[in-house]
Design a protein around this motif. Structure first.
Motif, PDB file in Angstrom:
ATOM      1  N   TYR A  38      41.613  43.673  34.208  1.00  0.00           N
ATOM      2  CA  TYR A  38      41.292  42.453  34.937  1.00  0.00           C
ATOM      3  C   TYR A  38      41.218  41.263  33.982  1.00  0.00           C
ATOM      4  O   TYR A  38      41.580  40.143  34.331  1.00  0.00           O
ATOM      5  CB  TYR A  38      39.984  42.623  35.703  1.00  0.00           C
ATOM      6  CG  TYR A  38      39.636  41.433  36.558  1.00  0.00           C
ATOM      7  CD1 TYR A  38      40.332  41.182  37.740  1.00  0.00           C
ATOM      8  CD2 TYR A  38      38.636  40.544  36.185  1.00  0.00           C
ATOM      9  CE1 TYR A  38      40.041  40.082  38.521  1.00  0.00           C
ATOM     10  CE2 TYR A  38      38.335  39.445  36.970  1.00  0.00           C
ATOM     11  CZ  TYR A  38      39.030  39.217  38.131  1.00  0.00           C
ATOM     12  OH  TYR A  38      38.742  38.121  38.905  1.00  0.00           O
ATOM     13  N   TRP A  41      44.438  39.456  33.742  1.00  0.00           N
ATOM     14  CA  TRP A  41      44.690  38.576  34.880  1.00  0.00           C
ATOM     15  C   TRP A  41      43.963  37.251  34.698  1.00  0.00           C
ATOM     16  O   TRP A  41      44.515  36.192  34.991  1.00  0.00           O
ATOM     17  CB  TRP A  41      44.257  39.228  36.178  1.00  0.00           C
ATOM     18  CG  TRP A  41      45.095  40.391  36.608  1.00  0.00           C
ATOM     19  CD1 TRP A  41      46.239  40.847  36.021  1.00  0.00           C
ATOM     20  CD2 TRP A  41      44.853  41.239  37.719  1.00  0.00           C
ATOM     21  NE1 TRP A  41      46.714  41.936  36.710  1.00  0.00           N
ATOM     22  CE2 TRP A  41      45.881  42.201  37.752  1.00  0.00           C
ATOM     23  CE3 TRP A  41      43.859  41.297  38.688  1.00  0.00           C
ATOM     24  CZ2 TRP A  41      45.951  43.192  38.726  1.00  0.00           C
ATOM     25  CZ3 TRP A  41      43.928  42.288  39.656  1.00  0.00           C
ATOM     26  CH2 TRP A  41      44.975  43.224  39.673  1.00  0.00           C
ATOM     27  N   THR A  42      42.711  37.292  34.220  1.00  0.00           N
ATOM     28  CA  THR A  42      41.955  36.043  34.047  1.00  0.00           C
ATOM     29  C   THR A  42      42.586  35.163  32.971  1.00  0.00           C
ATOM     30  O   THR A  42      42.571  33.943  33.095  1.00  0.00           O
ATOM     31  CB  THR A  42      40.473  36.308  33.721  1.00  0.00           C
ATOM     32  OG1 THR A  42      40.368  37.010  32.490  1.00  0.00           O
ATOM     33  CG2 THR A  42      39.799  37.082  34.839  1.00  0.00           C
ATOM     34  N   ILE A  46      44.326  33.908  36.937  1.00  0.00           N
ATOM     35  CA  ILE A  46      44.186  34.537  38.254  1.00  0.00           C
ATOM     36  C   ILE A  46      42.784  35.136  38.337  1.00  0.00           C
ATOM     37  O   ILE A  46      42.392  35.944  37.494  1.00  0.00           O
ATOM     38  CB  ILE A  46      45.249  35.627  38.463  1.00  0.00           C
ATOM     39  CG1 ILE A  46      46.636  34.998  38.391  1.00  0.00           C
ATOM     40  CG2 ILE A  46      45.032  36.341  39.796  1.00  0.00           C
ATOM     41  CD1 ILE A  46      47.742  35.979  38.181  1.00  0.00           C
ATOM     42  N   HIS A  47      42.040  34.721  39.357  1.00  0.00           N
ATOM     43  CA  HIS A  47      40.671  35.188  39.530  1.00  0.00           C
ATOM     44  C   HIS A  47      40.498  35.719  40.947  1.00  0.00           C
ATOM     45  O   HIS A  47      41.166  35.251  41.876  1.00  0.00           O
ATOM     46  CB  HIS A  47      39.685  34.050  39.267  1.00  0.00           C
ATOM     47  CG  HIS A  47      39.913  33.388  37.944  1.00  0.00           C
ATOM     48  ND1 HIS A  47      39.430  33.901  36.763  1.00  0.00           N
ATOM     49  CD2 HIS A  47      40.610  32.273  37.620  1.00  0.00           C
ATOM     50  CE1 HIS A  47      39.793  33.118  35.764  1.00  0.00           C
ATOM     51  NE2 HIS A  47      40.525  32.124  36.255  1.00  0.00           N
ATOM     52  N   LEU A  48      39.605  36.662  41.111  1.00  0.00           N
ATOM     53  CA  LEU A  48      39.374  37.286  42.415  1.00  0.00           C
ATOM     54  C   LEU A  48      37.874  37.326  42.717  1.00  0.00           C
ATOM     55  O   LEU A  48      37.242  38.381  42.670  1.00  0.00           O
ATOM     56  CB  LEU A  48      39.962  38.699  42.433  1.00  0.00           C
ATOM     57  CG  LEU A  48      41.480  38.754  42.316  1.00  0.00           C
ATOM     58  CD1 LEU A  48      41.943  40.147  41.919  1.00  0.00           C
ATOM     59  CD2 LEU A  48      42.123  38.326  43.623  1.00  0.00           C
ATOM     60  N   CYS A  73      41.307  50.367  48.217  1.00  0.00           N
ATOM     61  CA  CYS A  73      41.902  49.094  48.618  1.00  0.00           C
ATOM     62  C   CYS A  73      42.322  49.269  50.075  1.00  0.00           C
ATOM     63  O   CYS A  73      43.276  49.973  50.386  1.00  0.00           O
ATOM     64  CB  CYS A  73      43.101  48.744  47.737  1.00  0.00           C
ATOM     65  SG  CYS A  73      43.877  47.190  48.206  1.00  0.00           S
ATOM     66  N   THR A  80      43.993  37.471  50.134  1.00  0.00           N
ATOM     67  CA  THR A  80      42.763  38.257  49.995  1.00  0.00           C
ATOM     68  C   THR A  80      43.052  39.746  49.837  1.00  0.00           C
ATOM     69  O   THR A  80      44.124  40.236  50.195  1.00  0.00           O
ATOM     70  CB  THR A  80      41.838  38.078  51.220  1.00  0.00           C
ATOM     71  OG1 THR A  80      42.490  38.599  52.387  1.00  0.00           O
ATOM     72  CG2 THR A  80      41.448  36.623  51.412  1.00  0.00           C
ATOM     73  N   LEU A 101      37.745  39.853  48.560  1.00  0.00           N
ATOM     74  CA  LEU A 101      37.998  39.006  47.404  1.00  0.00           C
ATOM     75  C   LEU A 101      39.146  38.065  47.735  1.00  0.00           C
ATOM     76  O   LEU A 101      40.097  38.465  48.406  1.00  0.00           O
ATOM     77  CB  LEU A 101      38.358  39.856  46.188  1.00  0.00           C
ATOM     78  CG  LEU A 101      37.255  40.751  45.633  1.00  0.00           C
ATOM     79  CD1 LEU A 101      37.152  42.038  46.416  1.00  0.00           C
ATOM     80  CD2 LEU A 101      37.501  41.046  44.182  1.00  0.00           C
ATOM     81  N   ALA A 102      39.045  36.829  47.249  1.00  0.00           N
ATOM     82  CA  ALA A 102      40.105  35.847  47.456  1.00  0.00           C
ATOM     83  C   ALA A 102      40.737  35.518  46.119  1.00  0.00           C
ATOM     84  O   ALA A 102      40.050  35.419  45.102  1.00  0.00           O
ATOM     85  CB  ALA A 102      39.535  34.579  48.087  1.00  0.00           C
ATOM     86  N   CYS A 103      42.029  35.344  46.108  1.00  0.00           N
ATOM     87  CA  CYS A 103      42.748  34.979  44.894  1.00  0.00           C
ATOM     88  C   CYS A 103      42.655  33.466  44.709  1.00  0.00           C
ATOM     89  O   CYS A 103      42.977  32.704  45.615  1.00  0.00           O
ATOM     90  CB  CYS A 103      44.204  35.418  44.994  1.00  0.00           C
ATOM     91  SG  CYS A 103      45.153  35.133  43.485  1.00  0.00           S
ATOM     92  N   ILE A 113      48.481  35.815  46.226  1.00  0.00           N
ATOM     93  CA  ILE A 113      48.359  36.903  45.265  1.00  0.00           C
ATOM     94  C   ILE A 113      49.754  37.186  44.704  1.00  0.00           C
ATOM     95  O   ILE A 113      50.679  37.476  45.474  1.00  0.00           O
ATOM     96  CB  ILE A 113      47.775  38.171  45.916  1.00  0.00           C
ATOM     97  CG1 ILE A 113      46.336  37.913  46.384  1.00  0.00           C
ATOM     98  CG2 ILE A 113      47.832  39.353  44.963  1.00  0.00           C
ATOM     99  CD1 ILE A 113      45.713  39.049  47.175  1.00  0.00           C
TER     100      ILE A 113
END
Length: 132
Positions: A38, A41-42, A46-48, A73, A80, A101-103, A113
Motif C-alpha cells: 500500500y 500506492w501512496t 493514490i489513497h484509499l 473484497c 470505491t 474505501l474511496a480512491c 481507481i
C-alpha cells in the motif's frame, strides 16, 4: 492475531473501537497476500481512506484470545471498494462488518481507481514467497 492487554477494557473484553483496527490489519494483509505494498500506492498519489464503516458485535473477545480476521473484497466500483470482515475465534463468529474505501489523490479529490489497483483487489492470493 492475538489480543493484547492494551486492547481490552476494565472488564477484560476487547474495546469496541479496536475491531476497526483488526479490520484494517486484515485489509492490509489481504493486499500483502496479493503482493501489494500500500505504501507504493501512496507514493504514486493514490489513497484509499475509509468513508464508511459498519460493525456487528456477536460475542466478546478477551485478552490473549487468538483471533482470525477473514477479509474479502466484496465490491469494486470505479471509485470505491467495499471490504467485508469476519473476526473469529476457533471458528466462532465474534464480529462482522464492512468498510467502504474511496480512491482519492494527494489533493483528496475522488478519482477513478486505476486498472492496476482494481486488478490487485480481484486477483487471487500469491504464494507466500511473493508476499510483500
Amino acid at each position: 492475531m492475538r489480543v493484547r492487554f492494551v486492547e481490552t477494557d476494565l472488564m477484560g473484553i476487547v474495546h469496541h473501537g479496536t475491531y476497526l483496527t483488526y479490520f484494517e490489519a486484515g485489509r492490509v494483509d489481504f493486499l500483502h497476500r496479493r503482493g501489494v505494498s500500500y505504501e507504493q500506492w501512496t507514493r504514486e498519489g493514490i489513497h484509499l481512506p475509509v468513508v464508511e464503516a459498519n460493525l456487528r458485535y456477536r460475542k466478546a473477545a478477551r485478552f490473549d484470545d487468538r483471533l482470525v480476521v477473514v477479509s474479502t473484497c466484496a465490491e469494486l466500483t470505479r471509485v470505491t471498494v467495499r471490504f467485508t470482515y469476519r473476526i473469529e475465534r476457533s471458528g466462532e463468529l465474534l464480529c462482522e462488518g464492512f468498510t467502504l474505501l474511496a480512491c482519492v489523490g494527494d489533493d483528496l479529490v475522488p478519482k477513478r481507481i486505476p486498472a492496476f489497483i482494481a486488478e490487485a483487489f480481484t486477483s487471487p492470493e500469491k504464494p507466500p514467497s511473493e508476499w510483500t
